[in-house]
Design a protein around this motif. Structure first.
Motif, short mmCIF file in Angstrom:
data_model
loop_
_atom_site.label_atom_id
_atom_site.label_comp_id
_atom_site.label_asym_id
_atom_site.label_seq_id
_atom_site.Cartn_x
_atom_site.Cartn_y
_atom_site.Cartn_z
N ALA A 52 0.72 -1.16 0.07
CA ALA A 52 0.09 0.02 -0.06
C ALA A 52 0.77 1.41 -0.04
O ALA A 52 1.53 1.60 1.14
N LYS A 54 0.35 4.23 -0.07
CA LYS A 54 0.39 5.57 0.96
C LYS A 54 1.00 5.44 2.19
O LYS A 54 1.30 6.23 2.85
N ASP A 73 -0.03 -1.00 -4.40
CA ASP A 73 -1.38 -0.81 -4.54
C ASP A 73 -1.49 0.70 -4.29
O ASP A 73 -0.94 1.20 -3.16
N SER A 96 -6.76 0.35 -6.13
CA SER A 96 -7.88 0.30 -5.11
C SER A 96 -8.45 1.71 -4.39
O SER A 96 -7.73 2.09 -3.31
N ARG A 140 -14.85 -4.33 -4.82
CA ARG A 140 -14.56 -4.24 -3.56
C ARG A 140 -15.90 -4.44 -2.57
O ARG A 140 -16.75 -3.72 -3.07
N PHE A 194 -11.62 -5.10 3.00
CA PHE A 194 -10.81 -4.68 4.03
C PHE A 194 -11.80 -4.31 5.13
O PHE A 194 -12.34 -3.38 5.35
N SER A 233 -6.24 -7.53 0.85
CA SER A 233 -5.94 -6.13 1.43
C SER A 233 -5.17 -6.24 2.55
O SER A 233 -4.34 -6.83 2.68
N GLY A 234 -5.31 -5.06 3.13
CA GLY A 234 -4.43 -4.54 4.26
C GLY A 234 -4.96 -5.30 5.66
O GLY A 234 -5.70 -5.96 5.77
N GLY A 235 -4.49 -4.80 6.85
CA GLY A 235 -5.09 -4.81 8.20
C GLY A 235 -4.52 -5.56 9.04
O GLY A 235 -4.82 -5.84 10.24
N GLU A 277 -2.64 -6.57 0.35
CA GLU A 277 -2.30 -5.25 0.02
C GLU A 277 -1.73 -4.42 1.38
O GLU A 277 -2.43 -3.49 1.91
N GLY A 279 0.25 -2.69 4.10
CA GLY A 279 1.31 -1.40 4.35
C GLY A 279 1.94 -1.33 5.64
O GLY A 279 3.31 -1.75 5.73
N ARG A 280 1.23 -1.23 6.61
CA ARG A 280 1.54 -1.41 8.00
C ARG A 280 2.53 -2.41 8.24
O ARG A 280 3.53 -2.41 9.01
N HIS A 375 2.52 4.85 7.28
CA HIS A 375 1.66 5.94 8.12
C HIS A 375 2.49 7.04 8.80
O HIS A 375 1.91 7.35 9.93
C1 LIG Z 1 -4.30 1.55 3.53
C2 LIG Z 1 -4.85 0.44 2.63
C3 LIG Z 1 -4.21 -0.59 2.86
C4 LIG Z 1 -2.90 -0.74 3.79
O1 LIG Z 1 -3.55 -0.89 5.02
P1 LIG Z 1 -2.70 -1.32 6.22
O2 LIG Z 1 -3.56 -1.08 7.42
O3 LIG Z 1 -1.50 -0.38 6.35
O4 LIG Z 1 -2.19 -2.80 5.95
C5 LIG Z 1 -4.50 -1.68 1.89
N1 LIG Z 1 -5.55 -1.48 1.05
C6 LIG Z 1 -6.30 -0.30 0.86
C7 LIG Z 1 -6.93 -0.21 -0.20
C8 LIG Z 1 -5.98 0.73 1.65
O5 LIG Z 1 -6.68 1.93 1.71
#
Ligand SMILES: *Cc1c(COP(=O)(O)O)cnc(C)c1O
Length: 420
Positions: A52, A54, A73, A96, A140, A194, A233-235, A277, A279-280, A375
Motif C-alpha cells: 500500500a 500510501k 497498491d 484500489s 470491493r 478490508f 487487502s491490508g489490516g 495489500e 502497508g503497516r 503511515h
Molecule cells: C490503507 C490501505 C491498505 C493498507 O492498510 P494497512 O493497514 O497499512 O495494511 C490496503 N489497501 C487499501 C485499499 C488501503 O486503503
C-alpha cells in the motif's frame, strides 16, 4: 521490551551528517519481513503482495519491495505516477481507490493497472472514462454490520464497523456489478475487502478469507463469472505497544490455506490467486523517527520538547496512537520520570507521548520513536509552516543513504502566488 534497530553510537554518527529530526528505515528488516510473508503464502501459486503505497511512498523503499517480488497498491493519481516512475507496470499495480476521478481511471488504464471498483456506479463511470471495461476487473465488497473476532491470546479484541465505512459494495450490488461487467466484456474477476485495521490477531486474515471465499463460490454460481483473484487487502497489524505480541505471518498463511482448501478447492476453484495489500505490516516496525530533546519545561506537568512535531508523525495527535519511545543510551535505566513529550505546533494535541514513564531525559538526548515506517512520514503536513523531515535508509551493509531530503522553506513557499 522494544529495541531500536540502531545503536546510540550509530545514531550519533548519522545525526552528525543529517540533522534531526529524520525518519530512518531498516533495509535488512524490510527484506526479511517481505521474505517471511512470501514464504507464508508460497502454497498459493500466483500469490502477490501489493504494498500500500500510501504507507510509505518513497521510491527507494518501493524498489526494495519490488526486488522482493512485491507490486504496489495505489489509490490516487500521484501514487499511480510514483508507481509508474519506479518502473511498476501492468499487473504489478493494483488501483484500489474510492471516490475516484476520471483522470485517475484514465491513468490507471494507461499503466495497465488492475482496477478495483469501489462502487456499482463506477461500472458505467469507468466504461465512459476509459472507453472500455478491462478484461480483468476487481470489485470491493462491504458486508456491513460489525466485524468482530473473539479476544486473542493477549486479550485484545478485534472489532471494526464495516457498516459505517464508506468503502465497497453491498452483497446485492456486487452480484449486479459482476453481471454488468461480464456483459460489458470482463472475463476474469477479483474480490477485495478490508474489514478491520491494525489487527493484532493471527485470526483476522483467515476470518476475512472465509468470508471472501464463500462469497466467491456464491458469486460464481449466481453469475457464472470466472473468479481468478481474491485480494485480502491490508489490516494485519503490528505491536505498537511493548506488551503486545507480534502476529505470526506463517500461522496467518496457514490459517488462510485451511479456508482455501475447505471452501474454494471443493468448489472447483483451486486456481484462485491471492493478493494482499499490506502497508503497516510491511514497513511499520522497520522505520523510526529520530528526534532530539531540546527543551524541558516544568509547569503543572513535566514536558520534554523535541525537535520533531506532529508534522513529522501525525498518528499520536490524530488518533491518540501509541508509539513507543526509547531514550538512546538509557535503555536499561529505570523509567522513573513521567513526561509529556511534545512537538512545537500551536496545537495542544502535538504530543508524542502523554504521562509516559521514561528514564530521566537530558537536553541533547536522542529519542527513537518506534514503528513509524508506515503511515509516518507519509501522513506529514505543513501546518504552522513546519517542514517534513528527511528519510534515511540504513543499508544491509551498515551504510546510510538519503532517500528523501528534508523540505526547505523554498518548498513551503513554492506554491504561493506572491504577486497577485
Ligand atoms: C490503507 C490501505 C491498505 C493498507 O492498510 P494497512 O493497514 O497499512 O495494511 C490496503 N489497501 C487499501 C485499499 C488501503 O486503503
Amino acid at each position: 521490551m522494544k529495541t531500536p534497530f540502531v545503536t546510540k553510537d550509530q545514531l550519533e554518527a548519522i545525526a552528525a551528517k543529517y540533522p534531526t529530526p529524520f525518519h530512518l528505515y531498516d533495509e535488512r528488516g524490510i527484506r526479511a519481513n517481505a521474505r517471511r510473508l512470501n514464504a507464508a503464502f508460497a502454497w498459493n501459486p500466483g500469490f502477490k503482495e501489493y504494498f500500500a503505497v500510501k504507507a510509505t511512498p518513497t521510491p527507494a523503499i518501493l524498489k526494495i519491495l519490488r526486488e522482493e517480488g512485491c507490486g504496489v497498491d495505489c489509490s490516487s493519481r500521484t501514487e499511480l505516477m510514483m508507481a509508474g516512475r519506479c518502473g511498476f507496470r501492468g499487473p504489478e499495480i493494483v488501483f484500489s481507490s474510492n471516490d475516484t476521478t476520471a483522470e485517475e481511471y484514465r491513468l490507471a488504464d494507461r499503466l495497465g493497472a488492475v482496477i478495483n471498483l469501489d462502487d456499482l456506479t463506477h461500472v458505467d463511470f469507468l466504461e465512459q472514462v476509459d472507453g472500455h471495461i478491462p478484461e480483468t476487473i476487481f470489485c470491493r465488497y462491504n458486508p456491513g454490520g460489525v466485524f468482530t473476532l473473539g479476544a486473542s491470546k493477549e486479550g485484545f479484541q478485534v472489532m471494526d464497523t464495516p457498516g459505517d465505512a464508506k468503502y465497497g459494495m453491498t452483497r446485492p450490488q456486487i452480484g449486479e456489478a459482476f453481471q454488468r461487467l461480464k456483459a460489458k466484456g470482463a472475463r476474469t474477476f477479483g474480490i477485495h475487502a478490508f474489514l478491520a485495521s491494525n489487527t493484532i490477531s493471527n485470526e483476522y486474515y483467515a476470518a476475512l478469507a472465509g468470508i471472501l471465499f464463500r462469497l466467491a463460490v456464491e458469486l460464481k454460481e449466481e453469475t457464472g463469472c470466472h473468479i481468478g483473484y481474491i485480494d485480502l487487502s491490508g489490516g494485519i497489524g503490528i505491536p505498537y505497544r511493548p506488551e503486545q505480541t507480534a502476529n505470526d505471518i506463517a500461522v496467518i498463511g496457514e490459517g488462510v490455506r485451511e479456508q482455501y482448501e475447505s471452501i474454494l478447492v471443493p468448489a472447483g476453484m483451486g486456481d484462485v490467486r491471492l493478493f494482499t495489500e499490506l502497508g503497516r505490516f510491511m514497513l511499520g516496525p522497520y522505520g523510526c523517527l529520530v528526534t532530539r530533546a531540546i527543551h524541558e519545561k516544568h509547569i503543572y506537568k513535566e514536558y520534554i520538547g523535541v525537535d520533531a512535531c506532529a508534522a513529522n508523525l501525525m498518528r499520536p495527535a490524530m488518533y491518540g496512537a501509541y508509539h513507543h519511545i526509547t531514550v538512546m543510551g538509557k535503555e536499561n535505566a529505570p523509567c522513573d520520570h513521567k513526561y509529556d513529550v511534545t512537538g512545537s505546533l500551536c496545537e495542544n494535541n502535538d504530543k508524542f507521548a502523554v504521562d509516559r514513564m521514561l528514564p530521566r531525559i537530558d537536553m541533547g538526548d536522542l529519542l527513537v520513536i518506534h514503528d513509524t515506517g508506515a503511515h509516518g512520514h507519509s501522513m506529514g503536513y505543513n501546518y504552522n509552516g513546519k517542514l517534513r523531515s528527511a528519510e534515511l535508509l540504513l543499508r544491509e551493509d551498515g551504510s546510510v543513504s538519503l532517500i528523501r531530503r528534508a523540505e526547505t522553506p523554498e518548498d513551503y513557499f513554492a506554491t504561493a502566488v506572491w504577486d497577485s
